[in-house]
Scaffold this active site. Structure first.
Site, PDB file in Angstrom:
ATOM      1  N   ASN A 118      40.223  36.359  41.987  1.00 24.30           N
ATOM      2  CA  ASN A 118      41.458  36.243  42.762  1.00 24.30           C
ATOM      3  C   ASN A 118      42.523  37.072  42.075  1.00 24.30           C
ATOM      4  OD1 ASN A 118      40.931  34.046  44.907  1.00 24.30           O
ATOM      5  ND2 ASN A 118      40.066  33.223  43.011  1.00 24.30           N
ATOM      6  N   GLU A 119      42.670  38.289  42.552  1.00 23.97           N
ATOM      7  CA  GLU A 119      43.594  39.232  41.939  1.00 23.97           C
ATOM      8  C   GLU A 119      45.023  38.917  42.389  1.00 23.97           C
ATOM      9  OE1 GLU A 119      42.657  40.931  39.633  1.00 23.97           O
ATOM     10  OE2 GLU A 119      40.807  42.040  39.963  1.00 23.97           O
TER      11      GLU A 119
END
Ligand code: F6R
Length: 633
Positions: A160-161
């Protein structure tokens, strides 16, 4: 250490700090083991959410040990991994499925049917359905009881950037440029790193009943502090863990370094104003109010929560002068000591002269990047310098470089009977037939190592040091290892100790003490430290002083520096030229962007930033500074 109540207010996620990663991992492993046993006793399965990467490797080792030595069984455990690269088959050595098998699953009694890792080969058109099925499977298993997390330098959890929202679910994501750069070594080049991954969402992770995020090494310190103390925001996905009822960060001391309680302890409670913390506070105050040290006023101190510092060590006038002098005394153009000079206030002693100086470089190029200017000075000033390259560095040589060199050798000799041509031909054949992500043979690795040797020699020639000053140890742990999976042994320690006994140095320069313990630099640092310890009784050790240099990724704050070696503009240019000699290490990526991509750019920026920081404190205006810390060996 029990955090003060001010600390607890500031830290929005509980943080448990251990002296080192091994102690931390052992503690988390015991917690997981207790949970499994408790649920086993109730006849219920335990659902674990698992991560890959360097961070959890120590945890998995501990769990394997508990399985082998204490009968911990995983028969009723069900696992869900966070993520997988999209496009990689499960057999690919860098796939997370393969990682989990090698690092954990193959060594325990976990039934294969209980293992879940997102399918990296699912076609794009079916990704959505596959991600939904993954979520359904988690729910069907009863939800995750214990989620293990690492954290990326972008603040990502899973993949999850930045930009991932609190309610995001399992999905296909594009990897951040920094994340791909961090993975470049594992994939032997950034161009080989996949662009997409499948990851559990932040929302999926937040549904776990208990969450432990682990982090080791100084590279994670900034992002840990932001996640714990900052306002929760999708720009830093780990900060979205704030508010979960049972989340905890488990970190080593270096990953905790940027938390306010260590970085600015005066902001969160009473402080014992010893000289080091006093210096830290004054430097911080000067940069906060943007004044040189000698212009700080009593009001500046009292308006920034340091009234007690004034009471104990003030008034500002005298305090400023004391700290100014301390900082001033770190600056020296004589890193090996100035012969014949009064050395009462110099970082390094004048005698003996010349000194035997031993510089340890984990890979060829670390020496020049961290202390190229200082190396040149030491040589210029007549010291007997030996640079020891601990590993051959062959893993970091791109195939294209090796092919070019092999072509050159073959073209040069023109006779197939020459053994060098035989080697070059073999290398060419093997590299041309190498499958994507294939591993190199010992022969190819030797050839690549030789490329790095010649680059190291060229770089040292630029620093006025000839071949007689270099030692290539080619430590065995590296030759048989892979990044993040090095296992140093007695032969490695013995080789370093032998060199110490042979050189009997007056000065040792080393690096890697603050790095992630599984990184090459940290493994090398540990070997140097252990080897030095084993020699401590030797007469030369009584007159030996240690200095730490660092990789250029984060410049030291002046309060952390014990020796600052200024570089003139010309010296800085010469250092950059020396770095250029490490041609195989230049970026292979054609995407030249505005960020500091190349090692020489990082080194230049870091040395200039240190000089600017000294200047802003009112000390002196240099072009660049290389900084060192005393190593209390
Ligand atoms: C891996 C994962 C990632 C890593 C993170 C840190 O499954 O989910 O979020 O935890 O990239 O990686 P390391 O531990 O290699 O520094």
């Amino acid at each position: 250490m029990q955090p003060s109540s001010e600390t607890q207010q500031r830290e929005r996620i509980p943080v448990e700090i251990f002296p080192d990663a091994d102690a931390a991992a052992a503690s988390v492993a015991r917690e997981i083991a207790a949970l499994i046993r408790e649920r086993d006793a109730q006849g219920r399965p335990t659902v674990l959410g698992l991560a890959t990467g360097s961070t959890p490797v120590r945890l998995y080792r501990q769990l394997i040990r508990l399985h082998r030595e204490e009968g911990l069984s995983f028969k009723r455990v069900v696992t869900f991994n966070l993520d997988e690269y999209h496009g990689l088959p499960p057999t690919h050595p860098e796939s997370y499925r393969c990682f989990m098998q090698e690092q954990f699953f193959n060594h325990i009694d976990l039934p294969p049917a209980n293992v879940h890792v997102p399918d990296g080969l699912v076609p794009r058109t079916e990704v959505f359905a596959s991600c939904r099925a993954y979520e359904d499977a988690i729910r069907a298993a009863g939800g995750i009881d214990f989620q293990v997390l690492g954290i990326g330098r972008t603040g990502h959890i899973g993949f999850n950037e930045p930009g991932s929202t609190r309610d995001s679910r399992t999905r296909l994501v594009t990897l951040d440029a920094l994340t791909r750069r961090d993975a470049a070594r594992d994939f032997l080049g950034e161009a080989n790193v996949p662009r997409y991954a499948i990851t559990m969402g932040v929302g999926t992770i937040l549904e776990a009943r208990r969450i432990v995020l682990m982090a080791w090494g100084e590279a994670k310190a900034g992002v840990i502090a932001q996640a714990v103390e900052g306002v929760p925001a999708p720009q830093l996905p780990a900060s979205l863990l704030q508010g979960h009822g049972a989340v905890r960060f488990v970190v080593d001391r270096t990953a905790a370094a940027e938390l306010t309680r260590f970085k600015h302890p005066w902001l969160v409670g009473p402080v014992d104003w010893q000289p080091a913390v006093t210096r830290q506070a004054v430097v911080w105050l000067a940069s906060t109010v943007k004044k040189p040290v000698l212009k700080l006023l009593d009001e500046d101190f009292s308006e920034h929560g340091m009234a007690d510092l004034l009471t104990e060590r003030g008034p500002a006038y005298g305090l400023n002068i004391r700290v100014f002098n301390e900082l001033q005394h770190t600056i020296t153009g004589w890193p090996g000591g100035k012969p014949g000079a009064d050395d009462t206030h110099r970082p390094e002693r004048a005698a003996p002269f010349p000194k035997r100086v031993l510089v340890f470089s984990p890979e060829p190029s670390d020496d020049i990047l961290g202390m190229g200017g200082t190396l040149r000075r030491l040589a210029d000033q007549g010291h007997e310098v030996t640079v020891a390259y601990l590993t051959s560095g062959n893993l970091a040589v791109p195939d294209e470089e090796a092919l070019m060199a092999a072509d050159l050798v073959a073209d040069l000799a023109g006779t197939a009977r020459d053994p060098a041509v035989g080697l070059a031909d073999n290398v060419r054949r093997q590299l041309q037939a190498k499958p994507a992500f294939g591993q190199d043979s010992a022969e190819v690795r030797r050839f690549k190592g030789l490329i790095r040797r010649s680059e190291a020699r060229a770089a040292l020639r630029h620093s006025k040091l000839g071949a007689e000053h270099t030692r290539f140890l080619d430590l065995p742990f590296y030759e048989t290892g892979r990044y993040r999976q090095f296992h140093p042994a007695e032969a490695d320690r013995a080789a370093v100790a032998r060199l110490l006994e042979e050189v009997r140095p007056h000065q040792i320069f080393a690096t890697g003490n603050l790095d992630d313990p599984s990184s090459l630099a940290a493994v090398c640092w540990d070997l140097v430290r252990q080897a030095y310890r084993s020699c401590r009784a030797a007469p030369w050790a009584a007159d030996c002083r240690g200095w730490l240099y660092r990789s250029p990724t984060r410049p030291w704050n002046p309060a952390e520096i014990d020796m600052a070696v200024p570089l003139s503009p010309t010296e800085l240019a010469l250092k950059i030229q020396a770095i250029y000699q490490h041609k195989s290490q230049r970026s292979q990526s054609p995407l030249a962007d505005a960020t500091l991509h190349e090692a020489w750019q990082q080194a230049e920026a870091s040395n200039r930033a240190t000089a600017r920081a000294y200047d802003a404190l009112g000390l002196a205006e240099y072009a660049a500074i290389e900084a060192f810390q005393r190593w209390p060996a």
